[in-house]
Design a protein around this motif. Sequence first.
Motif, PDB file in Angstrom:
ATOM      1  N   UNK A  80       0.830  -1.193   0.000  1.00  6.98           N
ATOM      2  CA  UNK A  80       0.000   0.000   0.000  1.00  6.98           C
ATOM      3  C   UNK A  80       0.873   1.255   0.000  1.00  6.98           C
ATOM      4  N   UNK A  81       0.377   2.299  -0.639  1.00  5.85           N
ATOM      5  CA  UNK A  81       1.082   3.573  -0.654  1.00  5.85           C
ATOM      6  C   UNK A  81       2.000   3.765  -1.833  1.00  5.85           C
ATOM      7  N   UNK A  82       2.179   2.716  -2.655  1.00  6.05           N
ATOM      8  CA  UNK A  82       3.083   2.804  -3.801  1.00  6.05           C
ATOM      9  C   UNK A  82       2.291   3.273  -5.015  1.00  6.05           C
ATOM     10  N   UNK A  83       2.575   4.464  -5.482  1.00  4.70           N
ATOM     11  CA  UNK A  83       1.839   4.970  -6.641  1.00  4.70           C
ATOM     12  C   UNK A  83       2.671   6.009  -7.373  1.00  4.70           C
ATOM     13  N   UNK A  84       2.707   5.888  -8.689  1.00  2.00           N
ATOM     14  CA  UNK A  84       3.367   6.856  -9.558  1.00  2.00           C
ATOM     15  C   UNK A  84       2.890   6.582 -10.974  1.00  2.00           C
ATOM     16  N   UNK A  85       2.804   7.602 -11.821  1.00  2.00           N
ATOM     17  CA  UNK A  85       2.263   7.414 -13.166  1.00  2.00           C
ATOM     18  C   UNK A  85       3.007   6.376 -13.999  1.00  2.00           C
ATOM     19  N   UNK A  86       4.319   6.232 -13.782  1.00  2.00           N
ATOM     20  CA  UNK A  86       5.098   5.318 -14.616  1.00  2.00           C
ATOM     21  C   UNK A  86       5.175   3.890 -14.117  1.00  2.00           C
ATOM     22  N   UNK A  87       4.537   3.580 -12.990  1.00  2.00           N
ATOM     23  CA  UNK A  87       4.613   2.226 -12.435  1.00  2.00           C
ATOM     24  C   UNK A  87       3.569   1.324 -13.096  1.00  2.00           C
ATOM     25  N   UNK A  88       4.021   0.181 -13.613  1.00  3.11           N
ATOM     26  CA  UNK A  88       3.148  -0.741 -14.332  1.00  3.11           C
ATOM     27  C   UNK A  88       3.077  -2.100 -13.632  1.00  3.11           C
ATOM     28  N   UNK A  89       1.912  -2.475 -13.066  1.00  8.01           N
ATOM     29  CA  UNK A  89       1.768  -3.814 -12.497  1.00  8.01           C
ATOM     30  C   UNK A  89       1.853  -4.888 -13.587  1.00  8.01           C
ATOM     31  N   UNK A  90       2.616  -5.936 -13.321  1.00  9.63           N
ATOM     32  CA  UNK A  90       2.740  -7.070 -14.248  1.00  9.63           C
ATOM     33  C   UNK A  90       2.500  -8.365 -13.483  1.00  9.63           C
ATOM     34  N   UNK A  91       1.532  -9.135 -13.922  1.00  6.63           N
ATOM     35  CA  UNK A  91       1.378 -10.505 -13.441  1.00  6.63           C
ATOM     36  C   UNK A  91       2.230 -11.364 -14.366  1.00  6.63           C
ATOM     37  N   UNK A  92       3.359 -11.821 -13.871  1.00  7.47           N
ATOM     38  CA  UNK A  92       4.364 -12.471 -14.707  1.00  7.47           C
ATOM     39  C   UNK A  92       3.883 -13.851 -15.152  1.00  7.47           C
ATOM     40  N   UNK A  93       3.607 -13.947 -16.450  1.00  6.97           N
ATOM     41  CA  UNK A  93       2.969 -15.148 -16.997  1.00  6.97           C
ATOM     42  C   UNK A  93       3.894 -15.844 -17.988  1.00  6.97           C
ATOM     43  N   UNK A  94       4.058 -17.145 -17.774  1.00  7.12           N
ATOM     44  CA  UNK A  94       4.895 -17.968 -18.645  1.00  7.12           C
ATOM     45  C   UNK A  94       4.202 -19.299 -18.863  1.00  7.12           C
ATOM     46  N   UNK A  95       4.086 -19.681 -20.117  1.00  2.63           N
ATOM     47  CA  UNK A  95       3.408 -20.932 -20.500  1.00  2.63           C
ATOM     48  C   UNK A  95       2.016 -21.022 -19.867  1.00  2.63           C
ATOM     49  N   UNK A  96       1.287 -19.929 -20.024  1.00  2.00           N
ATOM     50  CA  UNK A  96      -0.125 -19.864 -19.633  1.00  2.00           C
ATOM     51  C   UNK A  96      -0.352 -20.010 -18.132  1.00  2.00           C
ATOM     52  N   UNK A  97       0.646 -19.621 -17.335  1.00  2.00           N
ATOM     53  CA  UNK A  97       0.505 -19.699 -15.879  1.00  2.00           C
ATOM     54  C   UNK A  97       1.200 -18.500 -15.243  1.00  2.00           C
ATOM     55  N   UNK A  98       0.588 -17.945 -14.190  1.00  2.00           N
ATOM     56  CA  UNK A  98       1.208 -16.853 -13.448  1.00  2.00           C
ATOM     57  C   UNK A  98       2.209 -17.424 -12.448  1.00  2.00           C
ATOM     58  N   UNK A  99       3.399 -16.807 -12.396  1.00  2.00           N
ATOM     59  CA  UNK A  99       4.469 -17.321 -11.539  1.00  2.00           C
ATOM     60  C   UNK A  99       4.866 -16.352 -10.429  1.00  2.00           C
ATOM     61  N   UNK A 100       4.725 -15.062 -10.647  1.00  2.00           N
ATOM     62  CA  UNK A 100       4.994 -14.058  -9.623  1.00  2.00           C
ATOM     63  C   UNK A 100       4.478 -12.724 -10.137  1.00  2.00           C
ATOM     64  N   UNK A 101       4.677 -11.671  -9.369  1.00  2.00           N
ATOM     65  CA  UNK A 101       4.183 -10.341  -9.759  1.00  2.00           C
ATOM     66  C   UNK A 101       5.308  -9.323  -9.659  1.00  2.00           C
ATOM     67  N   UNK A 102       5.292  -8.342 -10.548  1.00  2.00           N
ATOM     68  CA  UNK A 102       6.295  -7.275 -10.523  1.00  2.00           C
ATOM     69  C   UNK A 102       5.618  -5.926 -10.736  1.00  2.00           C
ATOM     70  N   UNK A 103       6.186  -4.907 -10.105  1.00  2.00           N
ATOM     71  CA  UNK A 103       5.781  -3.533 -10.384  1.00  2.00           C
ATOM     72  C   UNK A 103       6.919  -2.902 -11.173  1.00  2.00           C
ATOM     73  N   UNK A 104       6.652  -2.621 -12.448  1.00  2.00           N
ATOM     74  CA  UNK A 104       7.694  -2.189 -13.374  1.00  2.00           C
ATOM     75  C   UNK A 104       7.682  -0.677 -13.533  1.00  2.00           C
TER      76      UNK A 104
END
Length: 302
Positions: free
Chosen positions: A45-69
């Motif tokens: 919570x509290x993390x916000x900026x216009x350039x931050x992009x949430x990514x649900x890291x998906x490989x071979x049709x499955x989510x493996x982890x999450x990143x804020x890019x």
Amino acid sequence: MSQRNLLQPSIRALFLLLLCSLVVGEIGKDFSHCPNFFYNNTPPQGVSAPGYQPICQRYRNQYHFASLYDRQRRVPLFSAYRLSPADGKRPKSVWMYEPQLAFSGASPDMKHFETPVDQNVIESQAVLDDYRNSSFTKGHLNPSLHQKTLDNRKATFTLTNIVPQKEGSNSGPWNKLENDVLRDFKMFCNGTMYVITGAMPYKSGDHWINNRVSVPEYMWSAYCCPSFKSDLPNNVKRFFPTCAAVGRNDPNSGEEIVPVNKNAKPSVRGYDVRRMPLENLEGILAKRLAMPISLFDNRCQA
């Protein structure tokens, strides 16, 4: 016009609607497609900026982890995952990128780099050429040794999970921290351990490789283990249910956050890691990023 011809456009429209609903991209405004990588399904919570992009890291049709890019710096601010010890060796380093950062309608799965690299990909994120002859290694935020299956481990080899990290840190004290956290999990954690690992930019002005990719001054990490052994040794109690750490990525940085062990061997001197309470890390991040940050819901209290 026959009834069959009248129905054909409607059938085609329905087919396209179903197709679009199946291809759910990992790029979105939040982590709603992969909340399970965060304690209590709650991202920091509290993390916000216009350039931050949430990514649900998906490989071979499955989510493996999450990143804020961080699109502007072309590095992740953090990656979040559930620790699960690797059941095999580190895979060969075959690097991937995030197609939907370049093309919103692209495949939701990360893809291997092709030659030549599309200009839209180059403009949207870091590419392998950025790291060549840079004097920096590709530093995993979610390390492969914290991921169980081969596919889990392969998925960590996306540049959206990577920051420029000095070799002295990557194969030295930071690598030791990753192994220490793995040991803590195996010995004392009874259930799931949630880990969030990130990068901290310089306080005064960004440092870059290839004039494109931001170099962090510090690495940071925190874990949440809400269920742990009741008979913890006294010297371990301070590490549960949460613990955090900050590691130096610049041997010439000041020592106000992480002191330098002057007796360390030259190859790792200046890349020290300091373990600390979660609250200390959140305070450091709040000052450096100029935003109030809470990494784990309810401070990881079950």
